[in-house]
Design a protein around this motif. Structure first.
Motif, short mmCIF file in Angstrom:
data_model
loop_
_atom_site.label_atom_id
_atom_site.label_comp_id
_atom_site.label_asym_id
_atom_site.label_seq_id
_atom_site.Cartn_x
_atom_site.Cartn_y
_atom_site.Cartn_z
N ILE A 1 0.86 -1.18 0.00
CA ILE A 1 0.00 0.00 0.00
C ILE A 1 0.89 1.23 0.00
N ALA A 2 0.66 2.15 -0.93
CA ALA A 2 1.46 3.37 -1.02
C ALA A 2 0.56 4.59 -0.86
N ASP A 3 1.01 5.51 -0.03
CA ASP A 3 0.38 6.82 0.08
C ASP A 3 1.00 7.70 -1.00
N LEU A 4 0.24 7.97 -2.08
CA LEU A 4 0.77 8.71 -3.23
C LEU A 4 0.58 10.21 -3.12
N SER A 5 0.17 10.68 -1.93
CA SER A 5 0.02 12.13 -1.78
C SER A 5 1.36 12.83 -1.81
N THR A 6 2.46 12.11 -1.58
CA THR A 6 3.81 12.61 -1.79
C THR A 6 4.62 11.51 -2.48
N VAL A 7 5.62 11.92 -3.24
CA VAL A 7 6.54 10.98 -3.89
C VAL A 7 7.95 11.49 -3.72
N TRP A 8 8.91 10.64 -4.05
CA TRP A 8 10.31 11.03 -4.04
C TRP A 8 10.80 11.24 -5.46
#
Length: 424
Positions: free
Chosen positions: A265-272
């Motif tokens: 599960i990834a929180d895509l509200s921020t990315v690198w």
């Protein structure tokens, strides 16, 4: 192609609004590098002037005459003025001469002269552009002769209405921050600080699944039900975070242990943005530096700061990886896509700068076009450092001078079309 179409459309537009354009030029002799200023071009037929033996402009008062040239062979431009009496060379020491050059913006250059062989040489450099209203005053044997004419170079007139319609934007030359920027490349990655790999607490068989790849999930929602064989009872697997299912190795009927990952599960509200820095530039990067990240199609762009620098280089590439956390609430960044980064490693304030978007080539110079009212005129610049946005100016334009910062190529094209540019 885009600039060509813009020029065509702008030409039609200027014709439609009845823009009045006046341009002028100087005429130079390439062989001797001496040139004389040409009359401001008339719309119907530019007036020519009498030329002397040095290809300069002849000014006459009865039998007395002056030939005015600008000489620049191996020296900064300077006036060379040859006196004549009854068509024969006159001793330059017999003439006292001064010239005033009235420039755009009410500036006046006062030029004095000294005797040199068979001519009078100006004591001052004739500063570019050679575009001015000229007043000449000569004294000989107690008699004074005066002449005036105009000599315009790299100048045109465009009404405010036409300039606005063409998208010509004007700004003022002013102080600016010049940044030292390193261009780097990299990739958008998941924010591993907001990424969860979920498995079963106890061995068992996957009985049901409620989410698949690409679906959103809230923290605490059930992802799967596991049949725990030993205890003969089911238990649920729930999501620990809000996010999106990015991988799901689990399948109904499959077995699981405490080490098995069933969901990611990834929180895509921020990315690198993970960017690679090579060579000597590795020593110049540090946490907190500003970075602009841009997609390869240049459609997506964001600014952030370096949040992490790897302490060791990658063995294969010998690059140091820097990390920038980017806001992604609108899902404009896709993990796995390639990006470019513009890393600011230092910056300094310069006393005078212009927008790089306003720079053009004119003759052998890099220039901007100054604006005074409806008149635009070339300014030859001595330039320093540039960061692609701002360019330092060391000379050639005054602080506070208005200049064309956007669509300056339209001014250049109009000047060239009107014959208001030439080669030195």
């Amino acid at each position: 192609m885009r600039q060509f179409l813009t020029l065509v459309l702008t030409a039609l537009l200027f014709a439609g609004v009845g823009m009045a354009i006046r341009s002028g030029s100087e005429d130079h002799d390439r062989g001797s590098h001496e040139h004389a200023a040409q009359e401001h071009a008339d719309a119907a037929a530019p007036a020519e002037f009498e030329r002397g033996p040095h290809r300069g402009r002849m000014l006459r008062d009865g039998d007395f005459a002056l030939e005015i040239t600008i000489f620049e062979e191996g020296v900064p431009p300077e006036f060379h003025v040859y006196p004549f009496l009854a068509e024969k060379p006159l001793q330059p020491s017999d003439v006292k001469l001064d010239i005033e050059l009235g420039r755009l913006g009410n500036r006046v250059d006062k030029i004095t002269f000294a005797t040199q062989e068979d001519y009078l040489k100006s004591d001052q450099v004739v500063v570019e552009p050679h575009s001015f209203d000229v007043r000449v005053r000569a004294e000989r044997n107690g008699k004074t002769s005066e002449w005036s004419y105009h000599s315009y170079e790299g100048r045109t007139q465009i009404s405010a209405k036409a300039a606005e319609a063409a998208g010509i934007k004007v700004e003022k030359a002013e102080p600016a921050l010049i940044k030292d920027i390193i261009e780097v490349t990299g990739v958008i990655s998941l924010n591993e600080d907001r990424n969860a790999r979920v498995g079963g607490r106890f061995p068992g068989v996957v009985k049901s699944l409620t989410r698949t790849v690409g679906q959103s999930v809230r923290a605490g929602e059930v992802l799967a039900t596991i049949d725990r064989n030993i205890a003969l009872q089911d238990y649920s697997i729930v999501s620990p975070i809000d996010g999106v299912v990015v991988t799901r190795p689990a399948s109904i009927g499959g077995t699981t242990t405490a080490d098995t990952v069933l969901f990611e599960i990834a929180d895509l509200s921020t990315v690198w943005a993970e960017l690679h820095v090579f060579g000597r530039d590795r020593e110049r990067v540090q946490v907190g530096q500003s970075v602009v990240v841009e997609s390869h199609d240049k459609m997506t762009r964001a600014e952030g700061t370096v949040s992490y620098v790897t302490p060791v280089a990658e063995a294969a590439s010998q690059a140091v990886v820097i990390r920038v956390v980017l806001d992604n609430k609108d899902r404009k960044w896709f993990p796995g896509t390639f990006v470019r980064g513009f890393l600011t490693v230092s910056e300094r304030k310069v006393p005078l700068a212009v927008k790089a978007s306003g720079l053009q080539r004119f003759r052998d110079f890099t220039v901007v076009f100054a604006q005074v009212g409806d008149t635009y005129e070339v300014r030859m610049l001595d330039l320093g450092a540039s960061d692609g946005m701002w360019t330092e100016v060391l000379g050639g334009i005054e602080p506070g001078q208005a200049y064309v910062a956007e669509n300056s190529f339209l001014i250049k094209a109009d000047i060239e079309k009107s014959g208001a540019s030439h080669d030195h």
